[in-house]
Write a protein that holds these residues in place. Structure first.
Motif, PDB file in Angstrom:
ATOM      1  N   ILE A  31       0.860  -1.364  -0.137  1.00 35.33           N
ATOM      2  CA  ILE A  31       0.005  -0.065   0.121  1.00 35.33           C
ATOM      3  C   ILE A  31       0.889   1.046   0.114  1.00 35.33           C
ATOM      4  O   ILE A  31       0.545   2.094  -0.791  1.00 35.33           O
ATOM      5  CB  ILE A  31      -0.785  -0.068   1.138  1.00 35.33           C
ATOM      6  CG1 ILE A  31      -2.065  -1.082   1.076  1.00 35.33           C
ATOM      7  CG2 ILE A  31      -1.867   1.159   1.323  1.00 35.33           C
ATOM      8  CD1 ILE A  31      -2.881  -1.146  -0.251  1.00 35.33           C
ATOM      9  N   PRO A  32       1.703   1.046   0.857  1.00 35.23           N
ATOM     10  CA  PRO A  32       2.612   2.608   0.727  1.00 35.23           C
ATOM     11  C   PRO A  32       3.326   2.677  -0.545  1.00 35.23           C
ATOM     12  O   PRO A  32       3.380   3.963  -1.234  1.00 35.23           O
ATOM     13  CB  PRO A  32       3.923   2.384   1.914  1.00 35.23           C
ATOM     14  CG  PRO A  32       3.213   1.272   2.879  1.00 35.23           C
ATOM     15  CD  PRO A  32       2.177   0.639   1.771  1.00 35.23           C
ATOM     16  N   MET A  33       3.517   1.753  -1.441  1.00 31.95           N
ATOM     17  CA  MET A  33       4.132   1.578  -2.586  1.00 31.95           C
ATOM     18  C   MET A  33       3.320   2.144  -3.653  1.00 31.95           C
ATOM     19  O   MET A  33       3.554   2.904  -4.523  1.00 31.95           O
ATOM     20  CB  MET A  33       4.805   0.171  -3.123  1.00 31.95           C
ATOM     21  CG  MET A  33       5.867  -0.211  -2.309  1.00 31.95           C
ATOM     22  SD  MET A  33       6.577  -1.763  -2.691  1.00 31.95           S
ATOM     23  CE  MET A  33       6.952  -1.516  -4.451  1.00 31.95           C
ATOM     24  N   VAL A  34       2.086   2.038  -3.499  1.00 30.49           N
ATOM     25  CA  VAL A  34       0.760   2.601  -4.454  1.00 30.49           C
ATOM     26  C   VAL A  34       0.952   4.242  -4.219  1.00 30.49           C
ATOM     27  O   VAL A  34       0.861   4.796  -5.338  1.00 30.49           O
ATOM     28  CB  VAL A  34      -0.600   2.180  -3.845  1.00 30.49           C
ATOM     29  CG1 VAL A  34      -1.515   2.639  -4.596  1.00 30.49           C
ATOM     30  CG2 VAL A  34      -0.668   0.507  -4.028  1.00 30.49           C
ATOM     31  N   TRP A  35       1.098   4.603  -3.097  1.00 30.21           N
ATOM     32  CA  TRP A  35       1.181   6.082  -2.609  1.00 30.21           C
ATOM     33  C   TRP A  35       2.323   6.683  -3.231  1.00 30.21           C
ATOM     34  O   TRP A  35       2.359   7.536  -3.873  1.00 30.21           O
ATOM     35  CB  TRP A  35       0.814   6.221  -1.424  1.00 30.21           C
ATOM     36  CG  TRP A  35      -0.490   6.193  -0.981  1.00 30.21           C
ATOM     37  CD1 TRP A  35      -0.937   4.833  -0.435  1.00 30.21           C
ATOM     38  CD2 TRP A  35      -1.391   6.811  -0.935  1.00 30.21           C
ATOM     39  NE1 TRP A  35      -2.315   4.752  -0.038  1.00 30.21           N
ATOM     40  CE2 TRP A  35      -2.741   6.003  -0.405  1.00 30.21           C
ATOM     41  CE3 TRP A  35      -1.711   8.096  -1.369  1.00 30.21           C
ATOM     42  CZ2 TRP A  35      -3.802   6.583  -0.192  1.00 30.21           C
ATOM     43  CZ3 TRP A  35      -2.781   8.836  -0.978  1.00 30.21           C
ATOM     44  CH2 TRP A  35      -4.019   8.045  -0.490  1.00 30.21           C
ATOM     45  N   TYR A  36       3.845   6.082  -2.853  1.00 27.69           N
ATOM     46  CA  TYR A  36       4.973   6.836  -3.074  1.00 27.69           C
ATOM     47  C   TYR A  36       5.621   6.308  -4.457  1.00 27.69           C
ATOM     48  O   TYR A  36       6.753   6.905  -4.515  1.00 27.69           O
ATOM     49  CB  TYR A  36       5.686   6.428  -1.993  1.00 27.69           C
ATOM     50  CG  TYR A  36       4.859   7.437  -0.728  1.00 27.69           C
ATOM     51  CD1 TYR A  36       4.778   8.415  -0.737  1.00 27.69           C
ATOM     52  CD2 TYR A  36       4.455   6.495   0.340  1.00 27.69           C
ATOM     53  CE1 TYR A  36       4.319   9.329   0.301  1.00 27.69           C
ATOM     54  CE2 TYR A  36       3.830   7.254   1.566  1.00 27.69           C
ATOM     55  CZ  TYR A  36       3.790   8.575   1.624  1.00 27.69           C
ATOM     56  OH  TYR A  36       3.030   9.074   2.645  1.00 27.69           O
ATOM     57  N   LEU A  37       5.188   4.995  -5.146  1.00 33.92           N
ATOM     58  CA  LEU A  37       5.895   4.821  -6.497  1.00 33.92           C
ATOM     59  C   LEU A  37       4.797   4.842  -7.478  1.00 33.92           C
ATOM     60  O   LEU A  37       4.225   3.619  -7.812  1.00 33.92           O
ATOM     61  CB  LEU A  37       6.494   3.354  -6.127  1.00 33.92           C
ATOM     62  CG  LEU A  37       7.758   3.418  -5.076  1.00 33.92           C
ATOM     63  CD1 LEU A  37       8.210   1.981  -4.825  1.00 33.92           C
ATOM     64  CD2 LEU A  37       8.988   4.423  -5.500  1.00 33.92           C
ATOM     65  N   PRO A  38       4.221   5.745  -7.862  1.00 36.04           N
ATOM     66  CA  PRO A  38       3.216   5.658  -8.871  1.00 36.04           C
ATOM     67  C   PRO A  38       3.666   5.159 -10.084  1.00 36.04           C
ATOM     68  O   PRO A  38       4.818   5.203 -10.472  1.00 36.04           O
ATOM     69  CB  PRO A  38       2.815   7.173  -9.040  1.00 36.04           C
ATOM     70  CG  PRO A  38       3.727   7.826  -8.349  1.00 36.04           C
ATOM     71  CD  PRO A  38       4.652   7.171  -7.572  1.00 36.04           C
ATOM     72  N   GLY A  39       2.644   4.246 -10.663  1.00 40.08           N
ATOM     73  CA  GLY A  39       3.247   3.588 -12.016  1.00 40.08           C
ATOM     74  C   GLY A  39       3.242   2.201 -11.765  1.00 40.08           C
ATOM     75  O   GLY A  39       3.470   1.431 -12.752  1.00 40.08           O
ATOM     76  N   TRP A  40       3.863   1.534 -10.458  1.00 44.30           N
ATOM     77  CA  TRP A  40       4.318   0.175 -10.329  1.00 44.30           C
ATOM     78  C   TRP A  40       3.031  -0.679 -10.321  1.00 44.30           C
ATOM     79  O   TRP A  40       2.969  -1.852 -10.513  1.00 44.30           O
ATOM     80  CB  TRP A  40       5.152   0.022  -9.291  1.00 44.30           C
ATOM     81  CG  TRP A  40       4.307  -0.075  -7.984  1.00 44.30           C
ATOM     82  CD1 TRP A  40       4.114   0.931  -7.007  1.00 44.30           C
ATOM     83  CD2 TRP A  40       4.141  -1.380  -7.289  1.00 44.30           C
ATOM     84  NE1 TRP A  40       3.323   0.578  -6.045  1.00 44.30           N
ATOM     85  CE2 TRP A  40       3.510  -0.949  -6.104  1.00 44.30           C
ATOM     86  CE3 TRP A  40       4.253  -2.762  -7.676  1.00 44.30           C
ATOM     87  CZ2 TRP A  40       2.914  -1.841  -5.077  1.00 44.30           C
ATOM     88  CZ3 TRP A  40       3.883  -3.635  -6.768  1.00 44.30           C
ATOM     89  CH2 TRP A  40       3.072  -3.277  -5.412  1.00 44.30           C
ATOM     90  N   VAL A  41       1.769  -0.167 -10.151  1.00 42.36           N
ATOM     91  CA  VAL A  41       0.680  -1.044  -9.552  1.00 42.36           C
ATOM     92  C   VAL A  41      -0.507  -0.637 -10.975  1.00 42.36           C
ATOM     93  O   VAL A  41      -1.613  -1.498 -10.499  1.00 42.36           O
ATOM     94  CB  VAL A  41       0.173  -0.659  -8.215  1.00 42.36           C
ATOM     95  CG1 VAL A  41      -0.496   0.554  -8.297  1.00 42.36           C
ATOM     96  CG2 VAL A  41      -0.564  -2.085  -7.724  1.00 42.36           C
ATOM     97  N   GLU A  42      -0.175  -0.289 -12.014  1.00 41.37           N
ATOM     98  CA  GLU A  42      -1.334   0.076 -12.607  1.00 41.37           C
ATOM     99  C   GLU A  42      -2.076  -1.319 -13.336  1.00 41.37           C
ATOM    100  O   GLU A  42      -3.388  -1.369 -13.316  1.00 41.37           O
ATOM    101  CB  GLU A  42      -0.739   0.713 -14.061  1.00 41.37           C
ATOM    102  CG  GLU A  42       0.089   1.978 -13.853  1.00 41.37           C
ATOM    103  CD  GLU A  42      -0.806   2.928 -13.246  1.00 41.37           C
ATOM    104  OE1 GLU A  42      -1.869   3.085 -13.624  1.00 41.37           O
ATOM    105  OE2 GLU A  42      -0.187   4.022 -12.659  1.00 41.37           O
ATOM    106  N   ALA A  43      -1.368  -2.386 -13.105  1.00 42.69           N
ATOM    107  CA  ALA A  43      -2.377  -3.670 -13.459  1.00 42.69           C
ATOM    108  C   ALA A  43      -3.170  -4.005 -12.608  1.00 42.69           C
ATOM    109  O   ALA A  43      -4.195  -4.688 -13.049  1.00 42.69           O
ATOM    110  CB  ALA A  43      -1.155  -4.834 -14.026  1.00 42.69           C
ATOM    111  N   SER A  44      -3.097  -3.619 -11.465  1.00 42.22           N
ATOM    112  CA  SER A  44      -3.768  -4.186 -10.540  1.00 42.22           C
ATOM    113  C   SER A  44      -4.817  -3.275  -9.732  1.00 42.22           C
ATOM    114  O   SER A  44      -5.741  -3.398  -8.904  1.00 42.22           O
ATOM    115  CB  SER A  44      -3.155  -4.860  -9.149  1.00 42.22           C
ATOM    116  OG  SER A  44      -2.450  -3.735  -8.517  1.00 42.22           O
ATOM    117  N   THR A  45      -5.374  -2.257 -10.728  1.00 42.00           N
ATOM    118  CA  THR A  45      -6.087  -1.179 -10.375  1.00 42.00           C
ATOM    119  C   THR A  45      -7.636  -1.679 -10.521  1.00 42.00           C
ATOM    120  O   THR A  45      -8.500  -1.140  -9.646  1.00 42.00           O
ATOM    121  CB  THR A  45      -5.899   0.232 -10.978  1.00 42.00           C
ATOM    122  OG1 THR A  45      -6.138  -0.395 -12.440  1.00 42.00           O
ATOM    123  CG2 THR A  45      -4.610   0.962 -10.759  1.00 42.00           C
TER     124      THR A  45
END
Length: 180
Positions: A31-45
């Motif tokens: 969850i912190p990576m969703v907030w502070y590393l935008p772009g890494w989680v696009e596939a699981s939105t």
């Protein structure tokens, strides 16, 4: 149990013991990576009830409250994975049909069940928090449910029942040994 089977169980359990440790760390960081590393989680939105753009637009108390609510299922799963890790650690040390080992399996099943039930609720709260700043009429309450949640509920229930059966079998075996 055959010596080769026991050896394989111990080897795989040791590997899974460390795999659970990695998975626990990921639960805390996702969850912190969703907030502070935008772009890494696009596939699981597709699993999220609000868009990443809406999340990244938040600030102040809304940002931290939303992040905290989003962390609840991850923290529940980390708790479950901790018990799964303890179970694999016991397996790696030949403590297979011990009450404590079976208890760890049951607690993992309970955590899986609770996490699955918590996800839609925390998703709904997340959507409310993320749209709270909007004017009246543009706020939303969104709940996401899918086949994955139904499957995971049944899997959690299955694990709990298997743990109960194993616990009873171990108790009966221990009772039978005391008579001999």
């Amino acid at each position: 149990m055959k010596p080769d089977t026991l050896k394989n169980v111990r080897r795989l359990s040791t590997l899974l013991y460390w795999g659970c440790a990695v998975a626990i760390v990921v639960q805390f960081l996702a969850i912190p990576m969703v907030w502070y590393l935008p772009g890494w989680v696009e596939a699981s939105t597709s699993q999220m009830t609000v868009s990443l753009a809406e999340l990244h637009a938040l600030s102040g108390w809304q940002k931290y409250a939303t992040m905290l609510v989003m962390m609840i299922p991850s923290l529940i799963m980390a708790y479950g994975l901790l018990h799964l890790r303890k179970m694999f650690g016991a397996f790696a040390h030949n403590a297979i049909f011990q009450p404590e080992t079976i208890r760890h399996l049951k607690l993992f099943g309970v955590a899986l069940l609770v996490q699955t039930l918590a996800k839609p609720l925390t998703g709904a709260v997340t959507s409310v928090l993320a749209t709270f700043h909007r004017p009246a009429g543009e706020r939303m309450l969104s709940i996401g449910l899918g086949n994955a949640e139904a499957s995971t509920l049944f899997l959690g229930a299955l694990i709990i029942v298997i743990a109960w059966v194993l616990g009873e079998a171990a108790r009966i075996d221990d009772e039978n040994r005391s008579f001999v």
